[in-house]
Motif scaffolding. Sequence first.
Motif, PDB file in Angstrom:
ATOM      1  N   ASP A 165       0.840  -1.187   0.000  1.00 14.49           N
ATOM      2  CA  ASP A 165       0.000   0.000   0.000  1.00 14.49           C
ATOM      3  C   ASP A 165       0.881   1.244   0.000  1.00 14.49           C
ATOM      4  OD1 ASP A 165      -2.411  -1.378   0.061  1.00 14.49           O
ATOM      5  OD2 ASP A 165      -2.331  -1.595   2.233  1.00 14.49           O
TER       6      ASP A 165
ATOM      7  N   GLN B  10       0.765   5.542  -0.429  1.00 10.79           N
ATOM      8  CA  GLN B  10      -0.119   6.698  -0.367  1.00 10.79           C
ATOM      9  C   GLN B  10       0.257   7.736  -1.428  1.00 10.79           C
ATOM     10  OE1 GLN B  10      -2.782   7.094   1.879  1.00 10.79           O
ATOM     11  NE2 GLN B  10      -2.377   4.948   2.345  1.00 10.79           N
TER      12      GLN B  10
ATOM     13  N   THR C   5      -0.270   6.003  -8.942  1.00 13.25           N
ATOM     14  CA  THR C   5      -0.574   4.699  -9.523  1.00 13.25           C
ATOM     15  C   THR C   5      -0.109   4.714 -10.972  1.00 13.25           C
ATOM     16  OG1 THR C   5      -2.491   4.410  -8.085  1.00 13.25           O
ATOM     17  CG2 THR C   5      -2.413   3.070 -10.094  1.00 13.25           C
TER      18      THR C   5
ATOM     19  N   GLN D  16       6.401  -3.928   2.635  1.00 16.09           N
ATOM     20  CA  GLN D  16       4.968  -4.199   2.734  1.00 16.09           C
ATOM     21  C   GLN D  16       4.490  -4.062   4.175  1.00 16.09           C
ATOM     22  OE1 GLN D  16       5.098  -8.136   1.089  1.00 16.09           O
ATOM     23  NE2 GLN D  16       4.455  -7.469  -0.957  1.00 16.09           N
TER      24      GLN D  16
ATOM     25  N   THR E 183       2.176  -0.965   5.807  1.00 18.19           N
ATOM     26  CA  THR E 183       0.894  -1.299   6.427  1.00 18.19           C
ATOM     27  C   THR E 183       0.764  -0.627   7.790  1.00 18.19           C
ATOM     28  OG1 THR E 183       0.801  -3.434   5.296  1.00 18.19           O
ATOM     29  CG2 THR E 183      -0.564  -3.189   7.264  1.00 18.19           C
TER      30      THR E 183
ATOM     31  N   PRO F  95       1.519   4.136   6.992  1.00 22.17           N
ATOM     32  CA  PRO F  95       1.261   4.581   5.615  1.00 22.17           C
ATOM     33  C   PRO F  95       1.894   5.923   5.275  1.00 22.17           C
ATOM     34  CG  PRO F  95      -0.720   4.693   6.974  1.00 22.17           C
ATOM     35  CD  PRO F  95       0.301   3.960   7.773  1.00 22.17           C
TER      36      PRO F  95
END
Length: 201
Positions: free
Chosen positions: A2, A4, A52, A168, A172, A175
């Motif tokens: 994840d 941000q 992204t 990872q 988590t 963030p």
Amino acid sequence: MDVQFDKIKTLNALLYVANRVQRKDFHKIFKIIYFADRQHLADWGRPITGDTYIAMEAGPVPSRLYDMLKIVRGDSYMSDSEGLGRYFQVENWMYVNPLQDADLNKLSANEQEALSEAINKYSSLSYDEIKEKSHDVAWRSTARDFSISWDNIAREAGLDEVEVACLQEYNTLHPLPERDMTPDELCGAIEKEIDYIYAQG
């Protein structure tokens, strides 16, 4: 993993690059920011923009930055409610004209270094050359027009499976990390947090 998205850093990365390259087309700027994001992730455990990236035919495209450019260009369904047009213009459909330089207070020294290194390494490449460079394993392992996994980008940057797992886990738990840490420092931080959790149990 994840990650941000940071709109402020993305805007300032755009301005940083657009003020320092000769050819200011979308393709060149997108690729330079991708390479800078990838390197910063490898060196400091997180990308600069957190955007992204979409695996398009011409290489990775930062989707939210592209949305920002389309807003200013005038072909987005969103209006320029945040005043992006005071920072840059889009000319001839695909060229960025920066109206001011990046706010260096919004980019860390490490982020500026990653952007500068990407500019120095890739800005003189032709369209085809930089396209080929961006067709890396992360891009090739993604179906066209789908988002590229940050895990795959981390592997492409040279991180091993243990380091990717640490990223990872850390992302988590945190963030929005407070500071840049190398992958080794991140693994150490995770080990300390796991030890603390077990000690409390």
